[in-house]
Design a protein around this motif. Structure first.
Motif, short mmCIF file in Angstrom:
data_model
loop_
_atom_site.label_atom_id
_atom_site.label_comp_id
_atom_site.label_asym_id
_atom_site.label_seq_id
_atom_site.Cartn_x
_atom_site.Cartn_y
_atom_site.Cartn_z
N LEU A 179 0.83 -1.21 0.00
CA LEU A 179 0.00 0.00 0.00
C LEU A 179 0.87 1.26 0.00
CD1 LEU A 179 -2.76 -1.14 2.51
CD2 LEU A 179 -3.07 -0.70 0.07
N ALA A 180 1.98 1.21 0.76
CA ALA A 180 2.89 2.36 0.78
C ALA A 180 3.48 2.60 -0.60
CB ALA A 180 4.01 2.13 1.79
N THR A 181 3.81 1.52 -1.31
CA THR A 181 4.34 1.65 -2.67
C THR A 181 3.30 2.30 -3.58
OG1 THR A 181 5.79 -0.26 -2.40
CG2 THR A 181 5.23 0.36 -4.65
N ARG A 182 2.05 1.90 -3.43
CA ARG A 182 0.98 2.48 -4.26
C ARG A 182 0.82 3.98 -3.96
NH1 ARG A 182 -4.83 -0.35 -4.36
NH2 ARG A 182 -3.46 -2.08 -4.95
N VAL A 183 0.84 4.33 -2.68
CA VAL A 183 0.73 5.74 -2.30
C VAL A 183 1.87 6.54 -2.91
CG1 VAL A 183 0.92 7.37 -0.35
CG2 VAL A 183 -0.59 5.37 -0.18
N MET A 184 3.08 6.01 -2.78
CA MET A 184 4.25 6.73 -3.29
C MET A 184 4.20 6.88 -4.80
SD MET A 184 6.24 7.72 -0.84
CE MET A 184 7.83 7.91 -1.63
N GLU A 185 3.79 5.83 -5.50
CA GLU A 185 3.71 5.90 -6.96
C GLU A 185 2.70 6.97 -7.38
OE1 GLU A 185 2.72 1.93 -8.08
OE2 GLU A 185 4.81 1.26 -8.16
N THR A 186 1.57 7.02 -6.69
CA THR A 186 0.54 8.01 -7.03
C THR A 186 1.01 9.41 -6.69
OG1 THR A 186 -1.16 6.34 -6.57
CG2 THR A 186 -1.89 8.62 -6.74
N LEU A 187 1.65 9.55 -5.53
CA LEU A 187 2.12 10.87 -5.11
C LEU A 187 3.18 11.41 -6.07
CD1 LEU A 187 2.15 13.11 -2.88
CD2 LEU A 187 4.05 11.83 -1.83
N LEU A 188 4.12 10.56 -6.46
CA LEU A 188 5.25 11.02 -7.25
C LEU A 188 4.97 11.06 -8.74
CD1 LEU A 188 8.14 9.16 -5.39
CD2 LEU A 188 7.36 11.52 -5.08
N SER A 189 4.09 10.18 -9.23
CA SER A 189 3.84 10.11 -10.67
C SER A 189 2.46 10.59 -11.06
CB SER A 189 4.02 8.66 -11.15
OG SER A 189 5.31 8.18 -10.84
N GLY A 190 1.51 10.55 -10.13
CA GLY A 190 0.15 10.94 -10.45
C GLY A 190 -0.49 9.94 -11.39
N ALA A 191 -1.61 10.35 -11.99
CA ALA A 191 -2.34 9.45 -12.87
C ALA A 191 -2.10 9.75 -14.35
CB ALA A 191 -3.84 9.55 -12.58
N GLY A 192 -1.34 10.79 -14.63
CA GLY A 192 -1.11 11.15 -16.03
C GLY A 192 -0.04 10.31 -16.70
N VAL A 193 -0.03 10.36 -18.01
CA VAL A 193 0.99 9.66 -18.78
C VAL A 193 2.25 10.53 -18.79
CG1 VAL A 193 1.62 8.76 -21.05
CG2 VAL A 193 -0.75 8.58 -20.23
N PRO A 194 3.40 9.98 -18.33
CA PRO A 194 4.64 10.79 -18.33
C PRO A 194 4.93 11.36 -19.71
CG PRO A 194 4.96 8.72 -17.15
CD PRO A 194 3.62 8.63 -17.82
N GLY A 195 5.11 12.68 -19.80
CA GLY A 195 5.43 13.31 -21.07
C GLY A 195 4.24 13.54 -21.98
N GLY A 196 3.04 13.06 -21.53
CA GLY A 196 1.85 13.21 -22.36
C GLY A 196 1.25 14.59 -22.23
N PRO A 197 0.21 14.89 -23.03
CA PRO A 197 -0.41 16.21 -22.97
C PRO A 197 -1.11 16.41 -21.64
CG PRO A 197 -1.70 14.73 -24.35
CD PRO A 197 -0.40 14.00 -24.03
N SER A 198 -1.00 17.61 -21.10
CA SER A 198 -1.62 17.90 -19.82
C SER A 198 -3.10 18.19 -19.97
CB SER A 198 -0.95 19.09 -19.14
OG SER A 198 -1.19 20.26 -19.90
#
Length: 200
Positions: A179-198
């Protein structure tokens, strides 16, 4: 000072401390299942006589207050154990997250009581944790973990919300590390596609 207050100030003997912890752990389990549970039900779950519970906690409200304070102490100690002011920021942030999730799932009833204003110790410890969290987030920003210019108080509130949702998911015995890994992934990467249109 009354005799009762003098007794409250004295350090608990180890056997008394064990009894108190047993009662508090039982209270957490029973009240998480049924918030209206009685002192008698708590005593039965703790495997002690009802008189023993009443000797340690004169009323149900006193028991709830001590349970709240106990959970707040576990919460603060879990954060401190991650060495948030000394460990590398990303390591510390992950460890804080995992530690806090364990406390929030083990003490879900007590941690979800909205009594910070009415419970000075809980309010103080939660305020200390908020300050620690902001210091850690500043260190993380300086280390390049968070973007420059990020509103760190907003980021902290989002982080708290993620932990709250993860704790609900882990209430049935979920893996705190996963669960901590999931929280960290969401916090640091969010739900967007890296480099994709905002899209903004």
């Amino acid at each position: 000072m009354t005799v009762q207050k003098q007794q409250m100030k004295r350090p608990l003997r180890s056997d008394t401390e064990r009894t108190v912890r047993t009662i508090l752990e039982a209270a957490e389990r029973v009240l998480a299942a049924d918030p209206a549970a009685t002192m008698e039900q708590v005593a039965r779950a703790a495997g002690v006589a009802r008189t023993t519970v009443h000797r340690r906690f004169a009323t149900r409200e006193v028991l709830l207050e001590e349970l709240t304070g106990w959970a707040a102490r576990q919460f603060a100690e879990a954060v401190d154990a991650a060495r948030p002011d000394a460990a590398p920021p990303l390591v510390a942030l992950y460890q804080v997250t995992a530690n806090v999730l364990r406390v929030k799932t083990d003490w879900s009833f007590a941690m979800n009581r909205s009594v910070e204003d009415a419970h000075p110790e809980a309010a103080r410890r939660h305020a200390e944790v908020r300050a620690t969290c902001l210091r850690l987030f500043r260190r993380a920003q300086e280390a390049g973990v968070f973007r420059p210019g990020m509103d760190l108080d907003w980021t902290r509130r989002v982080y708290y919300a993620l932990i709250h949702e993860a704790a609900k998911e882990g209430a049935g015995g979920g893996d705190a590390d996963a669960l901590a890994t999931r929280v960290m992934e969401t916090l640091l990467s969010g739900a967007g596609v890296p480099g994709g249109p905002s899209g903004v």
